[in-house]
Design a protein around this motif. Sequence first.
Motif, PDB file in Angstrom:
ATOM      1  N   LYS A 125       0.833  -1.201   0.000  1.00 57.56           N
ATOM      2  CA  LYS A 125       0.000   0.000   0.000  1.00 57.56           C
ATOM      3  C   LYS A 125       0.869   1.253   0.000  1.00 57.56           C
ATOM      4  O   LYS A 125       0.366   2.356  -0.187  1.00 57.56           O
ATOM      5  N   GLY A 126       2.179   1.062   0.268  1.00 58.80           N
ATOM      6  CA  GLY A 126       3.078   2.211   0.229  1.00 58.80           C
ATOM      7  C   GLY A 126       3.468   2.543  -1.202  1.00 58.80           C
ATOM      8  O   GLY A 126       3.160   1.796  -2.136  1.00 58.80           O
ATOM      9  N   SER A 127       4.174   3.650  -1.357  1.00 57.53           N
ATOM     10  CA  SER A 127       4.592   4.069  -2.702  1.00 57.53           C
ATOM     11  C   SER A 127       5.781   3.237  -3.177  1.00 57.53           C
ATOM     12  O   SER A 127       6.408   2.519  -2.395  1.00 57.53           O
ATOM     13  N   ASN A 128       6.115   3.393  -4.445  1.00 59.18           N
ATOM     14  CA  ASN A 128       7.323   2.759  -4.985  1.00 59.18           C
ATOM     15  C   ASN A 128       8.559   3.204  -4.213  1.00 59.18           C
ATOM     16  O   ASN A 128       9.450   2.412  -3.924  1.00 59.18           O
ATOM     17  N   GLU A 129       8.596   4.494  -3.885  1.00 59.90           N
ATOM     18  CA  GLU A 129       9.775   5.055  -3.215  1.00 59.90           C
ATOM     19  C   GLU A 129       9.923   4.478  -1.815  1.00 59.90           C
ATOM     20  O   GLU A 129      11.023   4.171  -1.359  1.00 59.90           O
ATOM     21  N   GLU A 130       8.790   4.313  -1.114  1.00 65.29           N
ATOM     22  CA  GLU A 130       8.833   3.716   0.229  1.00 65.29           C
ATOM     23  C   GLU A 130       9.296   2.267   0.151  1.00 65.29           C
ATOM     24  O   GLU A 130      10.104   1.817   0.966  1.00 65.29           O
ATOM     25  N   ALA A 131       8.758   1.534  -0.835  1.00 65.27           N
ATOM     26  CA  ALA A 131       9.142   0.126  -0.999  1.00 65.27           C
ATOM     27  C   ALA A 131      10.637   0.023  -1.282  1.00 65.27           C
ATOM     28  O   ALA A 131      11.356  -0.796  -0.695  1.00 65.27           O
ATOM     29  N   TYR A 132      11.107   0.878  -2.167  1.00 67.24           N
ATOM     30  CA  TYR A 132      12.524   0.848  -2.557  1.00 67.24           C
ATOM     31  C   TYR A 132      13.417   1.136  -1.347  1.00 67.24           C
ATOM     32  O   TYR A 132      14.391   0.443  -1.074  1.00 67.24           O
ATOM     33  N   LEU A 133      13.054   2.179  -0.596  1.00 67.89           N
ATOM     34  CA  LEU A 133      13.886   2.580   0.537  1.00 67.89           C
ATOM     35  C   LEU A 133      13.833   1.522   1.644  1.00 67.89           C
ATOM     36  O   LEU A 133      14.833   1.263   2.312  1.00 67.89           O
ATOM     37  N   PHE A 134      12.677   0.912   1.805  1.00 68.67           N
ATOM     38  CA  PHE A 134      12.538  -0.110   2.850  1.00 68.67           C
ATOM     39  C   PHE A 134      13.426  -1.320   2.544  1.00 68.67           C
ATOM     40  O   PHE A 134      14.144  -1.811   3.412  1.00 68.67           O
ATOM     41  N   GLN A 135      13.407  -1.792   1.276  1.00 68.49           N
ATOM     42  CA  GLN A 135      14.253  -2.944   0.962  1.00 68.49           C
ATOM     43  C   GLN A 135      15.734  -2.571   1.013  1.00 68.49           C
ATOM     44  O   GLN A 135      16.570  -3.378   1.413  1.00 68.49           O
ATOM     45  N   LYS A 136      16.028  -1.332   0.680  1.00 72.20           N
ATOM     46  CA  LYS A 136      17.422  -0.890   0.776  1.00 72.20           C
ATOM     47  C   LYS A 136      17.867  -0.861   2.242  1.00 72.20           C
ATOM     48  O   LYS A 136      18.998  -1.227   2.570  1.00 72.20           O
ATOM     49  N   LEU A 137      16.961  -0.448   3.129  1.00 75.70           N
ATOM     50  CA  LEU A 137      17.259  -0.441   4.562  1.00 75.70           C
ATOM     51  C   LEU A 137      17.558  -1.855   5.058  1.00 75.70           C
ATOM     52  O   LEU A 137      18.531  -2.085   5.782  1.00 75.70           O
ATOM     53  N   VAL A 138      16.706  -2.819   4.655  1.00 73.59           N
ATOM     54  CA  VAL A 138      16.919  -4.195   5.120  1.00 73.59           C
ATOM     55  C   VAL A 138      18.232  -4.739   4.557  1.00 73.59           C
ATOM     56  O   VAL A 138      19.038  -5.330   5.266  1.00 73.59           O
ATOM     57  N   ARG A 139      18.487  -4.502   3.266  1.00 72.88           N
ATOM     58  CA  ARG A 139      19.673  -5.107   2.632  1.00 72.88           C
ATOM     59  C   ARG A 139      20.970  -4.453   3.099  1.00 72.88           C
ATOM     60  O   ARG A 139      21.988  -5.121   3.230  1.00 72.88           O
ATOM     61  N   THR A 140      20.924  -3.156   3.359  1.00 73.40           N
ATOM     62  CA  THR A 140      22.177  -2.491   3.746  1.00 73.40           C
ATOM     63  C   THR A 140      22.250  -2.209   5.252  1.00 73.40           C
ATOM     64  O   THR A 140      23.332  -2.193   5.819  1.00 73.40           O
ATOM     65  N   GLY A 141      21.110  -2.020   5.914  1.00 72.44           N
ATOM     66  CA  GLY A 141      21.108  -1.717   7.351  1.00 72.44           C
ATOM     67  C   GLY A 141      21.008  -2.974   8.204  1.00 72.44           C
ATOM     68  O   GLY A 141      21.794  -3.168   9.127  1.00 72.44           O
ATOM     69  N   PHE A 142      20.031  -3.836   7.886  1.00 68.33           N
ATOM     70  CA  PHE A 142      19.948  -5.117   8.601  1.00 68.33           C
ATOM     71  C   PHE A 142      21.080  -6.034   8.112  1.00 68.33           C
ATOM     72  O   PHE A 142      21.617  -6.815   8.865  1.00 68.33           O
ATOM     73  N   GLY A 143      21.365  -5.972   6.805  1.00 66.76           N
ATOM     74  CA  GLY A 143      22.465  -6.757   6.234  1.00 66.76           C
ATOM     75  C   GLY A 143      22.070  -8.114   5.688  1.00 66.76           C
ATOM     76  O   GLY A 143      22.907  -8.972   5.476  1.00 66.76           O
ATOM     77  N   SER A 144      20.762  -8.332   5.450  1.00 64.27           N
ATOM     78  CA  SER A 144      20.345  -9.596   4.824  1.00 64.27           C
ATOM     79  C   SER A 144      19.250  -9.306   3.805  1.00 64.27           C
ATOM     80  O   SER A 144      18.851  -8.164   3.618  1.00 64.27           O
TER      81      SER A 144
END
Length: 701
Positions: A125-144
Amino acid sequence: GLVEPDKKVDSVCPYCGVGCQLTYNIKDNKILYVEGRDGPANQKRLCVKGRYGFDYAHHPHRLTKPLIRRADAPKRGDFVMDPNNVMEVFREATWEEALDLAGGKLKQIRDQYGKKALAGFGSAKGSNEEAYLFQKLVRTGFGSNNVDHCTRLCHASSVAALLEGIGSGAVSNPVMDVMKSEVVIVIGANPVVNHPVAATWIKNATKAGTKLIVMDPRRSDIARNAHRYLQFKPDTDVAMLNAIMHVIVKEGLVNKEFVESRTIGYEELEKNIEAYSPEKMAPVCGIDADTLRYVARLYATSKASMILWGMGVSQHVHGTDNARCLIALSLMTGQIGRPGTGLHPLRGQNNVQGASDAGLIPMMYPDYQHVSDPKVRATFEKAWGVQPGTLDDKPGLTVVEVMHAIKEGKIRGMYVQGENPAMSDPDAGHAREAMASLDHLVVQDIFLTETAYLADVILPAGAFPEKTGTFTNTDRIVQMGRQAINPPGDAKQDLWIIQEIGKRLGLDWDYKHVSEVFDEMRHTMPSIAGITWDRLEREDAVTYPCVKEGDPGDPVVFVDDFPRESGRARFVPADIIPANERPDTEYPMVLITGRQLEHWHTGSMTRRASVLDALEPDPVALIHPLDLAEMGGKPGEVITIESRRGKVTLYARADDGSPRGAIFVPFAYYEAAINKLTNPALDPVGKIPEFKYCAIRVTVG
Ligand code: SF4
């Protein structure tokens, strides 16, 4: 007198994947009413949800302050939500305190237990930009790569089959193309309820002479417009579709030129369907051999035939096989790559296409670039400014797998943005227990959802009309959603919150405007490389693939080749696999779950929209009147439905379109949360749960 708006803002509808364009009419930061706009998918039309489902944004339940779980709060677990006792469970906090706790704890878990101890669910339900930033957070911040969203519960199997067979998970033709079809098959979809404006185009097409074939165990309203309606037995899609393909082979209706020049693997398919004659399959699927022959001839010999499908196809342990059959049907007859033909899996949420495109899935980066490909990883490491070799090379866990991993103690912390797995996951009691047992759960939402109630920290987010961003509809059209009102109280836009959590995980981000995120996206996603923010601002809607600036975009794809290595599509044969849990003497009936017109998914928004709630205020189950009479019940009476996993009580509604022995229940009602009953068994390929079939017993009272 009539209140006049002081502002008009053009945006899109927040509900389904049709992506109707609308205008918000505002006065004093309040939405007065909504009007349909002349968008490519809706031409000024709106359904009841789009037109009347907006005042959830002003509901008194809106979260307006960050909340932190009290140390002496009652035990987390199963519950009936009571908005009046919220402050016994949570206390208000400042953003600083809530973010420091939320992000600090996630970081601590990562540092102590490793990168795979965290997971994130983003939102369709979020925007493309929110989705993109969220997955970037998980991949680079959480690290998986432990990032997923509700696509796993809706079309994951269709997408798996499409990527395997034709190299792209998106639709080949827009819905509106039905106007150019001679024959349209709608299978396992209820568009009048779930894609209402799209359904109007299908109905218009039938008025103009298109022959509509509806295939569904439940006779839904679109069957009224059907040339033929095939009420096949639940769970027998592969039997029916293989029989139709068998006829096409035996009667010489295969498009040999197309098969030879554009596909691979046909021989294997032909060998496989030999065993599926219509005579043999008729008793299995409940459709007589003559009808199967008739439909096969009609579909194969028309000038342009198109297939649209929904969750009835995808939500099975054999969902991928079901979709493989539909793909094979279109390929063997060459009914793809031209206007009015092709394959259209109808997308559910307004941005489930875009969220998947933007990489909110555990096995792929944005634009379906695989995480295990070292070249792809190197590209993203460069684009995201992270050390070479640091991005995880293993696919992460999917939605249901995350819940199991929590139970096993492997995942200890989670960040959930705008999704409600406590209501939407199969075997929801198990999912709730799992989330309640986490060391740390952060939930970001606009209401105290059933999932938020389990959280340690709740971050109050902006609702759809309170932010600007892009959304991609079922037709691959990227559309501009614009901010119309301000968030209430201290609620903040998701993009800001995601960045603040990122900062607490050590990410050095500084996106000042949503357009900067979009710009980064288009530089990592070849299929939207040609779409600029300026153009979206100007035109409101641009179709992808759009690889170069100025490209018009391609509404119809696969005209010359398929985006696979060889440029050819691939046939994948399928055999019959039965549902994971069949009825027996103890649980003799079948449960099918889904949606209804007035309520959207877990109901968090529509049940707080006054008009929609007034139309459908109570949980209902649709049951064949003869089944109901046999158990001694009457329409409107209370019934109890029970599976091996849970029990709910709701009102019976007679529906002679329901198949005998099966009962249909929408999953929008927290007081009768039907997903407590559903089976978490997964399709092995798409990892989608079997929402469309499990064994139950029903009693009156
Ligand atoms: Fe919104 Fe879908 Fe209805 Fe259009 S059809 S108004 S997008 S819910």
